[in-house]
Scaffold this motif. Structure first.
Motif, PDB file in Angstrom:
ATOM      1  N   SER A  33      46.643  46.797  40.513  1.00  0.00           N
ATOM      2  CA  SER A  33      45.551  45.828  40.407  1.00  0.00           C
ATOM      3  C   SER A  33      45.165  45.686  38.938  1.00  0.00           C
ATOM      4  N   TRP A  34      45.285  44.455  38.416  1.00  0.00           N
ATOM      5  CA  TRP A  34      44.963  44.150  37.021  1.00  0.00           C
ATOM      6  C   TRP A  34      43.800  43.172  36.979  1.00  0.00           C
ATOM      7  N   ALA A  35      43.084  43.187  35.863  1.00  0.00           N
ATOM      8  CA  ALA A  35      42.019  42.199  35.673  1.00  0.00           C
ATOM      9  C   ALA A  35      41.882  41.893  34.187  1.00  0.00           C
ATOM     10  N   ILE A  36      41.551  40.640  33.895  1.00  0.00           N
ATOM     11  CA  ILE A  36      41.148  40.213  32.550  1.00  0.00           C
ATOM     12  C   ILE A  36      39.716  39.709  32.667  1.00  0.00           C
ATOM     13  N   VAL A  37      38.806  40.333  31.908  1.00  0.00           N
ATOM     14  CA  VAL A  37      37.379  40.006  31.986  1.00  0.00           C
ATOM     15  C   VAL A  37      36.908  39.604  30.593  1.00  0.00           C
ATOM     16  N   ILE A  38      36.355  38.395  30.483  1.00  0.00           N
ATOM     17  CA  ILE A  38      35.965  37.845  29.181  1.00  0.00           C
ATOM     18  C   ILE A  38      34.530  37.347  29.262  1.00  0.00           C
ATOM     19  N   GLY A  39      33.709  37.708  28.287  1.00  0.00           N
ATOM     20  CA  GLY A  39      32.336  37.225  28.211  1.00  0.00           C
ATOM     21  C   GLY A  39      31.947  36.945  26.767  1.00  0.00           C
ATOM     22  N   ILE A  40      31.407  35.766  26.506  1.00  0.00           N
ATOM     23  CA  ILE A  40      31.084  35.363  25.132  1.00  0.00           C
ATOM     24  C   ILE A  40      29.653  34.835  25.064  1.00  0.00           C
ATOM     25  N   ASN A  41      28.816  35.502  24.253  1.00  0.00           N
ATOM     26  CA  ASN A  41      27.471  35.013  23.934  1.00  0.00           C
ATOM     27  C   ASN A  41      27.414  34.405  22.537  1.00  0.00           C
ATOM     28  N   ASP A  42      28.003  35.110  21.555  1.00  0.00           N
ATOM     29  CA  ASP A  42      27.795  34.795  20.136  1.00  0.00           C
ATOM     30  C   ASP A  42      28.828  33.813  19.605  1.00  0.00           C
ATOM     31  N   ALA A  96      29.120  43.523  34.038  1.00  0.00           N
ATOM     32  CA  ALA A  96      28.787  43.818  35.435  1.00  0.00           C
ATOM     33  C   ALA A  96      29.991  43.602  36.343  1.00  0.00           C
ATOM     34  N   ILE A  97      30.764  42.543  36.074  1.00  0.00           N
ATOM     35  CA  ILE A  97      31.968  42.297  36.873  1.00  0.00           C
ATOM     36  C   ILE A  97      32.964  43.437  36.669  1.00  0.00           C
ATOM     37  N   ARG A  98      33.141  43.858  35.428  1.00  0.00           N
ATOM     38  CA  ARG A  98      34.063  44.967  35.153  1.00  0.00           C
ATOM     39  C   ARG A  98      33.637  46.225  35.911  1.00  0.00           C
ATOM     40  N   ASP A  99      32.356  46.567  35.860  1.00  0.00           N
ATOM     41  CA  ASP A  99      31.876  47.763  36.558  1.00  0.00           C
ATOM     42  C   ASP A  99      32.112  47.660  38.055  1.00  0.00           C
ATOM     43  N   THR A 100      31.889  46.476  38.613  1.00  0.00           N
ATOM     44  CA  THR A 100      32.087  46.286  40.054  1.00  0.00           C
ATOM     45  C   THR A 100      33.560  46.448  40.428  1.00  0.00           C
ATOM     46  N   LEU A 101      34.459  45.882  39.628  1.00  0.00           N
ATOM     47  CA  LEU A 101      35.887  45.997  39.907  1.00  0.00           C
ATOM     48  C   LEU A 101      36.319  47.460  39.939  1.00  0.00           C
ATOM     49  N   LEU A 124      28.095  35.974  42.779  1.00  0.00           N
ATOM     50  CA  LEU A 124      29.421  36.592  42.862  1.00  0.00           C
ATOM     51  C   LEU A 124      29.305  38.096  43.050  1.00  0.00           C
ATOM     52  N   LEU A 125      28.396  38.749  42.326  1.00  0.00           N
ATOM     53  CA  LEU A 125      28.212  40.195  42.459  1.00  0.00           C
ATOM     54  C   LEU A 125      27.723  40.557  43.858  1.00  0.00           C
ATOM     55  N   GLN A 126      26.820  39.764  44.408  1.00  0.00           N
ATOM     56  CA  GLN A 126      26.364  40.015  45.781  1.00  0.00           C
ATOM     57  C   GLN A 126      27.507  39.839  46.776  1.00  0.00           C
ATOM     58  N   ALA A 127      28.322  38.822  46.530  1.00  0.00           N
ATOM     59  CA  ALA A 127      29.470  38.587  47.414  1.00  0.00           C
ATOM     60  C   ALA A 127      30.413  39.779  47.402  1.00  0.00           C
ATOM     61  N   LEU A 128      30.712  40.305  46.200  1.00  0.00           N
ATOM     62  CA  LEU A 128      31.656  41.416  46.072  1.00  0.00           C
ATOM     63  C   LEU A 128      31.068  42.741  46.538  1.00  0.00           C
ATOM     64  N   SER A 129      29.752  42.791  46.711  1.00  0.00           N
ATOM     65  CA  SER A 129      29.150  44.015  47.251  1.00  0.00           C
ATOM     66  C   SER A 129      29.421  44.163  48.741  1.00  0.00           C
ATOM     67  N   GLY A 130      29.973  43.112  49.354  1.00  0.00           N
ATOM     68  CA  GLY A 130      30.308  43.159  50.776  1.00  0.00           C
ATOM     69  C   GLY A 130      29.773  41.984  51.566  1.00  0.00           C
ATOM     70  N   LYS A 131      28.857  41.219  50.984  1.00  0.00           N
ATOM     71  CA  LYS A 131      28.253  40.123  51.746  1.00  0.00           C
ATOM     72  C   LYS A 131      29.231  38.998  52.051  1.00  0.00           C
ATOM     73  N   ALA A 132      30.291  38.879  51.258  1.00  0.00           N
ATOM     74  CA  ALA A 132      31.263  37.812  51.510  1.00  0.00           C
ATOM     75  C   ALA A 132      32.323  38.219  52.531  1.00  0.00           C
ATOM     76  N   ASP A 133      32.217  39.415  53.074  1.00  0.00           N
ATOM     77  CA  ASP A 133      33.128  39.814  54.159  1.00  0.00           C
ATOM     78  C   ASP A 133      32.623  39.160  55.439  1.00  0.00           C
ATOM     79  N   LEU A 134      32.964  37.905  55.610  1.00  0.00           N
ATOM     80  CA  LEU A 134      32.351  37.086  56.662  1.00  0.00           C
ATOM     81  C   LEU A 134      32.824  37.449  58.062  1.00  0.00           C
TER      82      LEU A 134
END
Length: 892
Positions: free
Chosen positions: A473-482, A498-503, A659-669
């Motif tokens: 399982s691979w992931a690329i996570v990108i976030g830009i503020n500045d 937050a997405i990285r921590d959840t993954l 998205l974070l709420q979904a990945l916590s299990g709520k999207a397991d419909l």
């Protein structure tokens, strides 16, 4: 069949890690010493010596080692030698079942002994298992069942030494379970994990271990010891039809019969039946007569409580069959004893169902001419197998499943031998069924005269458990503020982290494979380098998955053709040079097609349009074949000229918070423990659209074959306490809005969302799947934890109650229900449930802490002191220790 020598080195890794864990659990010498302490362990009445290890413990190990020697180098054995080795291996295994029964009797005798003798005996056994000098690293897995039996017995006592022993046994069993889950990881990862604890391992290679065993035991001698001398090959005499066994090679192509021997078992048979129901496939259960009843002196059948399990199997459409009365080696019996072994079970099965099946299986496959004649007289047929799962010898579910599937790949049909008396079979069975159904296999059962495919034998789509079946399982996570030349953002880096921590923490992605870029590092060159250099050039395997998350600016440019083209904006992009230094979505499409991975999912918290993509996710028919369909999918936060809505809780955008709420299990419909990309979109899109000006879009990239990216949810294991985090008021308020907007996702009404071309698509609401009681209990507990964090106490109480209805011995749910009562200031009710938790699991320290708090609130100070003291005894170094010590001072 895959040679066991290839499989067993991985098992050796498991055993090595077990040994490493057990080194930390060496016992502390009993208090006191000298002759008086030693003599206290010897009972003067009968000479019972608690300092001696039961002989059956060593017998278990010897038989375990012999099985390994018998089954090693299968590929070098001829068919006759291999069959006899398997048969004697099973005989050794069943001898170990007798030894386990003897140890049960030994433990029962311990109940009548003085506490000092009981505790000393348990300590000696655990010390030997954990640190015996004569044990190789790969030996300790032989004692799993002993630890399970000890745990049950010790749990009946409530003394502090017994509680400590229970915790010790529980820790050892938890270590075995944890290491079993790590089965597929490299040896290096296992070793480094334990090296951090300063543990010294022998680390012998499997071949070295096997060489040592071969100095102790010889395959030919083992066979001879069990009455087998392999003759020189000779031409077999032709058999009559009645003497012929059914092996399964005559079945149609891609057809299997699932058979389960040695039951019924009080727990595992029901769980296997639940799995078969979920997949809508039949099974044939070869039952041992003594497990369902007995025949009295007058020849009358006396059925026991297990017979009800057999009746349930019949009512579910499964077949009951005869596997002898006592599982004896029938080739060594004759006359009345042989006849009784077959006929008594036949009578018992007729008492359960007068039209019992005409199937019989010789224990160990060991038949004789006289036995076959008795079958003929009783109208029974001998059924063998051509696909042996070896679940009686192999303790690792993944290995069992791999062996069955590997053999079927060669055979393409046959009768599969399982046993419904092992937990590992319960775990392996869904892995096998997922693959067989995906590969288009049919399932046959006995129709009274032959094995034939049962109508509807294939699993219906809504009941198929989706298997991730990913290698890496691979992931690329990108976030830009500045941004330098674009407006700065406030939430993107927080979202990415937050997405990285959840993954990593919740979804099983290894930390070193989650590649992250934020702010100044997220240049165009660095982003493309992650795809081309980190994931390209052969890094990815065909069964890998890749998840891509981008939080930052997006833009849309109208081309001369009139078509819109979307871009993601790197940190170093110039608005005046969009076509040069931004990354067009067409590049991401090309990258997705070029990467050698099974499934790729892009989730973009940015707004743009003009992606030119195909229709959205597949139907349930696609899910059924998900293991072999390539998938390339994308979910975006919104379309062109839309602003991403900021202002979500904890500094997140509304889209990423959802998205974070979904990945916590709520999207397991549908409650199957998996979240597909389609479920993710069905949960997120209606919620975000209702709370902002964004219209999230979802679809599949060109070249996708309808495969679904799948997240596998991890079970929640948190015991609620005062330390458990709950959501803030604004987070709870937003979640209430999300729940309201997504309520229709669980209904029968199709969900309408945007596709990536700007049009509309309908997604059918998935139906809830069937599941065994353990899974339903875990599902309810997980829901209760989410509800507790949202401070919905009444709903959380109902969820934990539901979990305990499915599984009354679920200590986790019992504690959590107690804490919901505590939170609502129902302290007496809370105390009862904390006590229930400790009856289920007396070594659970946090329940003592919770019980102490409840008793203190009830002003029952002495009871509170006792609970707090027990907590400190079990967890003296806990972060809660200082709090408990202060609480004790206040009670004095």
């Amino acid at each position: 069949m895959k040679p066991l020598k290839i499989i067993v080195p991985a098992l050796a890794a498991v055993c090595l890690a077990v040994a490493a864990y057990f080194v930390i659990h060496k016992s502390t010498p009993a208090e006191g010493g000298g002759a008086s302490a030693e003599s206290a362990l010897i009972d003067p009445k009968d000479g019972f010596d608690a300092s001696k290890i039961p002989d059956d413990l060593n017998g278990l190990l010897v038989a375990y080692r012999k099985i390994i020697v018998l089954l090693a180098d299968e590929n070098k054995q001829g068919p006759k030698e291999r069959n006899e080795a398997n048969r004697i291996g099973q005989a050794l295994f069943h001898e170990n079942l007798v030894r386990l029964n003897n140890l049960d009797a030994y433990f029962d005798k311990l109940k009548t002994r003085r506490a000092v003798q009981r505790e000393a005996s348990f300590d000696n056994i655990l010390t030997y298992i954990e640190s015996g000098e004569d044990l190789y690293d790969a030996d300790r897995l032989a004692f799993r069942e002993v630890l399970v039996r000890m745990q049950k017995l010790i749990a009946t006592e409530q003394t502090l030494p017994s509680i400590k022993l229970h915790k010790r046994v529980s820790d050892d069993l938890n270590a075995l379970s944890e290491i079993e889950k790590e089965y597929d990881k490299e040896l290096k990862e296992i070793f480094s994990r334990f090296e951090s604890r300063s543990i010294e391992l022998k680390r012998e290679r499997w071949d070295d271990y096997l060489a040592k065993l071969r100095k102790l035991y010889n395959r030919e001698q083992i066979l001879k010891d069990y009455g087998i001398i392999l003759p020189y090959p000779e031409k077999p005499e032709p058999l009559s039809e009645k003497e012929k066994d059914i092996f399964g090679q005559g079945l149609p192509a891609k057809t299997v019969v699932l058979t389960f021997d040695d039951g019924p078992h009080a727990t595992y048979t029901d769980e296997i039946a639940a799995i078969l129901k979920q997949y809508n496939v039949p099974g044939v259960f070869f039952q041992v007569g003594k497990n369902v009843g007995s025949i009295d002196g007058k020849g009358k059948e006396l059925l026991n409580k297990n017979a009800e399990t057999s009746r349930k199997l019949l009512s579910a459409g499964h077949v009951l069959a005869n596997h002898s009365f006592s599982h004896a080696l029938l080739s060594k019996q004759s006359g009345d004893s042989l006849n009784a072994e077959i006929e008594q079970t036949d009578k018992l099965l007729k008492a359960i169902d007068p039209a019992r099946s005409a199937l019989f299986r010789f224990p160990y496959g060991a038949k004789s001419k006289e036995g076959m004649q008795i079958l003929g007289r009783l109208g029974l047929r001998s059924v063998m197998w051509n696909i042996d799962s070896l679940d009686w010898a192999d303790p690792v579910p993944n290995s069992i499943a791999g062996r069955v599937l590997g053999t079927l790949e060669k055979e393409q049909r046959g009768i599969i031998l399982f046993h419904d008396i092992h937990e590992r079979t319960v775990k392996a069975l869904p892995l096998v069924l997922d693959k067989l159904i995906a590969d288009g296999y049919s399932f046959a059962s006995w129709d009274g005269t032959d094995f034939k495919v049962v109508k509807g034998g294939k699993a219906t789509p809504e009941k198929v458990s989706i298997s991730t079946d990913y290698q890496n399982s691979w992931a690329i996570v990108i976030g830009i503020n500045d941004y330098a030349k674009w407006p700065k953002l406030q939430y993107a880096v927080q979202d990415a982290n937050a997405i990285r921590d959840t993954l990593v923490s919740k979804l099983g992605f290894p930390g070193d494979k989650v590649l992250t870029l934020t702010n100044g590092d997220a240049t165009r060159n660095n982003i493309l380098a992650l795809f081309h250099e980190k994931l390209g050039h052969g890094q990815l395997k065909k069964d890998d998955r890749v998840f891509v998350f981008f939080a930052g600016h997006g833009a849309t440019r109208k081309l001369s053709s009139g078509r819109n083209l979307g871009y993601i904006i790197p940190v170093d992009s110039d608005p005046e040079q969009l076509s040069v230094d931004a990354i067009p979505m067409t590049d991401l499409q090309n990258i997705a097609e070029s990467l050698n991975a099974k499934h790729i999912l892009f989730v973009m918290d940015a707004c743009y349009s003009g992606l030119g993509l195909t229709r959205g996710g597949g139907s349930s028919a696609f899910l059924r074949e998900n293991a072999r369909r390539m998938g390339r999918q994308m979910l975006t936060a919104g379309g062109a000229d839309q602003l991403v809505a900021d202002g979500g809780p904890n500094g997140h955008s509304v889209f990423t918070w959802t998205l974070l709420q979904a990945l916590s299990g709520k999207a397991d419909l549908n409650g199957d423990g998996m979240i597909t990309a389609t479920e993710l979109a069905a949960y997120i899109a209606p919620a975000v659209s209702s709370m902002s000006q964004q219209t999230p879009a979802f679809g599949s990239l060109p070249g996708s074959e309808g495969g679904e990216f799948v997240f596998e949810m991890r079970s929640e294991g948190e015991f609620l306490s005062a330390k458990t985090n709950q959501l803030s008021a604004d987070a709870i308020a937003l979640n209430n809005k999300i729940d309201g907007a997504t309520a229709k996702a669980g209904s029968e009404t199709p969900i309408v969302i945007k596709n990536l071309n700007g049009g509309e698509q309908k997604i059918a609401a998935p139906k809830m799947v069937d599941a065994p009681s353990r899974q339903l209990a875990q599902r309810a507990n997980d829901s209760g934890l989410q509800l507790y964090r949202e401070k919905q106490y009444a709903q959380a109480e109902a969820a934990f109650t539901e979990a305990l209805k499915y599984r009354p011995d679920f200590g986790l749910a019992a504690n959590n229900l107690g804490f919901v009562y505590f939170k609502q200031q129902k302290y007496a009710e809370a105390a009862r449930w904390f006590e229930n938790t400790l009856q289920i699991d007396p070594s659970r320290a946090i329940a003592y802490l919770n019980l102490g708090d409840a008793r203190a609130m009830l002003n029952e100070n002495e009871k509170a002191k006792k609970a707090y003291t027990s907590f400190l005894e079990l967890s003296p170094n806990s972060p809660n220790a200082s709090y408990v010590k202060e609480a004790l001072k206040k009670l004095d």
